[in-house]
Design an enzyme around this catalytic site. Structure first.
Site, PDB file in Angstrom:
ATOM      1  N   SER A   1      26.532 -27.338  24.407  1.00  0.00           N
ATOM      2  CA  SER A   1      25.700 -25.818  24.641  1.00  0.00           C
ATOM      3  C   SER A   1      26.481 -24.984  25.718  1.00  0.00           C
ATOM      4  CB  SER A   1      23.918 -26.088  25.317  1.00  0.00           C
ATOM      5  OG  SER A   1      23.587 -26.445  24.012  1.00  0.00           O
TER       6      SER A   1
ATOM      7  N   ASP B   1      33.505 -42.739  19.691  1.00  0.00           N
ATOM      8  CA  ASP B   1      32.547 -41.941  21.260  1.00  0.00           C
ATOM      9  C   ASP B   1      32.775 -43.255  22.657  1.00  0.00           C
ATOM     10  OD1 ASP B   1      30.498 -39.622  21.525  1.00  0.00           O
ATOM     11  OD2 ASP B   1      30.389 -41.390  22.655  1.00  0.00           O
TER      12      ASP B   1
ATOM     13  N   TRP C   1      15.223 -24.780  13.934  1.00  0.00           N
ATOM     14  CA  TRP C   1      17.266 -24.635  13.771  1.00  0.00           C
ATOM     15  C   TRP C   1      17.886 -23.519  14.079  1.00  0.00           C
ATOM     16  CZ3 TRP C   1      18.472 -28.160  17.110  1.00  0.00           C
ATOM     17  CH2 TRP C   1      19.663 -29.051  16.726  1.00  0.00           C
TER      18      TRP C   1
ATOM     19  N   HIS D   1      26.639 -36.024  19.674  1.00  0.00           N
ATOM     20  CA  HIS D   1      28.341 -36.111  19.914  1.00  0.00           C
ATOM     21  C   HIS D   1      28.366 -36.049  18.594  1.00  0.00           C
ATOM     22  CE1 HIS D   1      27.418 -39.296  23.273  1.00  0.00           C
ATOM     23  NE2 HIS D   1      26.121 -38.676  23.138  1.00  0.00           N
TER      24      HIS D   1
HETATM   25  C1  UDX Z   1      23.564 -34.635  24.434  1.00  0.00           C
HETATM   26  C2  UDX Z   1      23.453 -34.533  25.780  1.00  0.00           C
HETATM   27  O1  UDX Z   1      22.248 -33.289  25.818  1.00  0.00           O
HETATM   28  C3  UDX Z   1      25.202 -33.471  25.645  1.00  0.00           C
HETATM   29  O2  UDX Z   1      25.703 -33.222  27.400  1.00  0.00           O
HETATM   30  C4  UDX Z   1      26.060 -34.234  25.566  1.00  0.00           C
HETATM   31  O3  UDX Z   1      26.940 -34.329  25.845  1.00  0.00           O
HETATM   32  C5  UDX Z   1      26.084 -34.475  24.012  1.00  0.00           C
HETATM   33  O4  UDX Z   1      24.551 -35.509  24.314  1.00  0.00           O
HETATM   34  P1  UDX Z   1      22.003 -32.201  22.673  1.00  0.00           P
HETATM   35  O5  UDX Z   1      21.022 -32.835  24.388  1.00  0.00           O
HETATM   36  O6  UDX Z   1      21.555 -32.420  21.957  1.00  0.00           O
HETATM   37  O7  UDX Z   1      22.971 -33.134  23.409  1.00  0.00           O
HETATM   38  O8  UDX Z   1      22.764 -30.955  23.827  1.00  0.00           O
HETATM   39  P2  UDX Z   1      24.242 -30.500  23.319  1.00  0.00           P
HETATM   40  O9  UDX Z   1      25.220 -31.143  23.807  1.00  0.00           O
HETATM   41  O10 UDX Z   1      23.793 -28.944  23.685  1.00  0.00           O
HETATM   42  O11 UDX Z   1      24.370 -30.337  21.517  1.00  0.00           O
HETATM   43  C6  UDX Z   1      23.370 -29.741  21.182  1.00  0.00           C
HETATM   44  C7  UDX Z   1      24.262 -29.412  19.987  1.00  0.00           C
HETATM   45  O12 UDX Z   1      23.234 -28.549  19.100  1.00  0.00           O
HETATM   46  C8  UDX Z   1      25.707 -27.727  20.241  1.00  0.00           C
HETATM   47  O13 UDX Z   1      26.210 -28.559  19.561  1.00  0.00           O
HETATM   48  C9  UDX Z   1      24.638 -26.760  19.197  1.00  0.00           C
HETATM   49  O14 UDX Z   1      25.789 -25.578  18.859  1.00  0.00           O
HETATM   50  C10 UDX Z   1      23.510 -27.422  18.038  1.00  0.00           C
HETATM   51  N1  UDX Z   1      22.483 -26.541  17.844  1.00  0.00           N
HETATM   52  C11 UDX Z   1      21.254 -26.880  19.042  1.00  0.00           C
HETATM   53  C12 UDX Z   1      22.230 -26.327  16.445  1.00  0.00           C
HETATM   54  O15 UDX Z   1      22.808 -26.628  15.723  1.00  0.00           O
HETATM   55  N2  UDX Z   1      21.379 -25.669  16.791  1.00  0.00           N
HETATM   56  C13 UDX Z   1      20.044 -25.221  16.959  1.00  0.00           C
HETATM   57  O16 UDX Z   1      19.212 -24.754  16.376  1.00  0.00           O
HETATM   58  C14 UDX Z   1      20.352 -26.036  18.698  1.00  0.00           C
END
Ligand code: UDX
Length: 469
Positions: A375, A119, A352, A21
């Protein structure tokens, strides 16, 4: 750096304090700053962003400043329990937020406040903003189709879909995930109200309308998003045209669809340090030859499932770059369960990574993802086909759209089985038609950013709209 010189309007932004978020909210903040607005960020101390990365923004830390307040002194900092803050602050954050907003609205040495952008899951902020006559826009960090499905949870519940599930627990609170989906042929049927979905996708959301905590958050989120002055989505029109038309028909608030990853990276809003040490290795890999693997910032797996992933990868014989967050494997600190000699020369494992940059690297041929919305959009932005292993919430819905609607990925819908993992990796890496569809989708997205395109117009109309307050 001076934050307000030459800037005549200010926007106050209030992200939910979780990586998925925080990233889109800071991308939006960067975008609005680049359009001439002064930016003030409200944030909890929990998951505090690196403020030194944003010398041009003003930060106010609110809601959890008092270490003696027992309501949040004992909240878990890690794991699913960390989400309990969403429940607590939505219940008891209004007075503190109102007080801080009153200070901002009366500040003499800052530009006047145009609006508040929060949000969507901070639903308590709508009534606070209303009481101060302050327009509130929401940032919805998931897809439009997810919003429509979430808005239909009461209907889907009344139709009995959730009764097919054994899982009455709330996954966000107990960390169980969705592993209790029963074996029933009805689960493979289409959902009449949303033909792309199967019944099991609805169950995998993991919460329903009743009095469970997450169900309440979702229904209030939907209600207060509808009541807002505008909705900003991390998406683009060509991806979700039908859903956009439905939402425009049902909700008076204007919608702005902006694919944030095409404007700013998430490097400066990363809550964890991004490892870059693998780039010399990645640079040497052939084009489209490496599988990038990451399951976002929250998901966790059991050790036996982690080992299925390891074997599936080994058997696929593909090169890979794997982000394993510390704590990703339940009961392990980091990589303890790995067998000796893994990953070997074929792979690299990091805690990460700079994900967007990795997805844009020409060596990356596929993204094995948990189908978090950020993602998913980042993968679409780079034209990378996906292997989808969703956990809960919006992720099973994203996975279904990726595989069955846009056809730019494969959905591993039977959980963690090494043979299926191996087959899915091989299939996605070899499927030239899927790669071509991913490229075409990326081209549509790129075209939407050019002057006159839908995403370009969305940014311009958002700026005009905020300026009109
Ligand atoms: C969660 C939900 O899964 C998502 O669908 C919702 O909209 C927001 O909250 P999360 O599970 O963390 O988020 O997944 P995602 O939405 O994919 O966000 C992860 C973020 O971390 C992405 O922006 C990705 O680029 C970043 N990331 C991930 C990194 O910068 N490095 C990494 O190694 C892994």
């Amino acid at each position: 750096m001076e934050t307000t010189v030459g800037r005549h309007r200010r926007v106050i932004m209030f992200p939910l304090p979780y990586q998925g978020h925080v990233n889109p909210m800071f991308q939006l903040a960067n975008l609005l700053y680049s359009k001439g607005f002064s930016i003030t960020i409200f944030h909890t101390n929990f998951n505090k962003p690196k403020t030194s990365n944003y010398p041009h923004f003003t930060f106010r830390f609110i809601l959890d400043n008092d270490p003696h307040d027992e309501r949040y002194a004992n909240l878990p900092l890690q794991g699913m329990g960390a989400f309990s803050r969403i429940f607590l602050f939505n219940k008891c954050g209004a007075d503190q937020l109102r007080h801080q907003l009153e200070l901002e609205l009366s500040a003499k040495d800052e530009p006047p406040v145009s609006c508040l952008i929060t949000d969507a899951s901070w639903h308590f902020t709508q009534s606070v903003a209303d009481s101060l006559n302050l327009p509130r826009l929401v940032l919805r960090t998931s897809s439009l189709f997810c919003f429509l499905i979430y808005a239909s949870i009461p209907l889907l519940d009344d139709l009995g879909y959730f009764n097919l599930s054994d899982n009455t627990a709330t996954p966000l609170l107990d960390g169980l995930g969705y592993n209790n989906v029963p074996d029933d042929e009805r689960l493979e049927e289409q959902v009449a109200e949303f033909p792309v979905l199967k019944v099991k996708d609805v169950i995998k959301i993991g919460f329903k309308k009743d009095n469970d905590g997450m169900g309440d958050i979702i229904s209030n989120m939907v209600k207060q998003t509808k009541a807002s002055s505008g909705i900003i989505w991390n998406s683009f029109k060509e991806l979700e045209q039908v859903q956009l038309e439905t939402i425009r028909r049902d909700i008076p608030a204007p919608c702005f669809l902006i694919p944030f990853a095409k404007h700013f990276t998430t490097a400066s809003s990363s809550l964890l340090d991004q490892d870059r040490s693998f780039f010399p290795w990645l640079d040497q890999q052939p084009r489209n030859s490496v599988v990038y693997i990451s399951f976002g910032s929250v998901a966790q797996v059991e050790e036996k499932h982690f080992m299925e992933m390891v074997h599936g990868l080994v058997d696929s014989k593909q090169s890979f770059l794997w982000v394993v967050r510390p704590g990703f494997v339940s009961g392990s600190t980091w990589l303890e369960p790995l067998p000796d000699g893994f990953p070997g020369e074929r792979g690299r494992i990091v805690e990460w990574a700079p994900q967007q940059e990795v997805l844009g690297h020409e060596a990356i041929g596929a993204f094995w993802t948990h189908s978090g919305w950020n993602s998913t959009v980042e993968s679409v932005c780079e034209g990378v086909p996906m292997i989808c292993s969703p956990f809960w919430g919006d992720q099973p819905l994203d996975a279904r759209f990726v595989s069955d609607a846009w056809k730019v990925g494969v959905y591993l819908e039977n959980g963690w089985k090494r043979e299926e993992i191996t087959n899915a990796i091989r299939r996605v890496m070899a499927d030239e038609e899927m790669r071509e569809r991913s490229t075409v989708l990326k081209q549509k997205l790129d075209a939407s950013l050019i002057e006159g395109g839908s995403s370009y117009e969305s940014v311009e109309s958002l700026v005009d709209y905020i300026s009109s307050f």
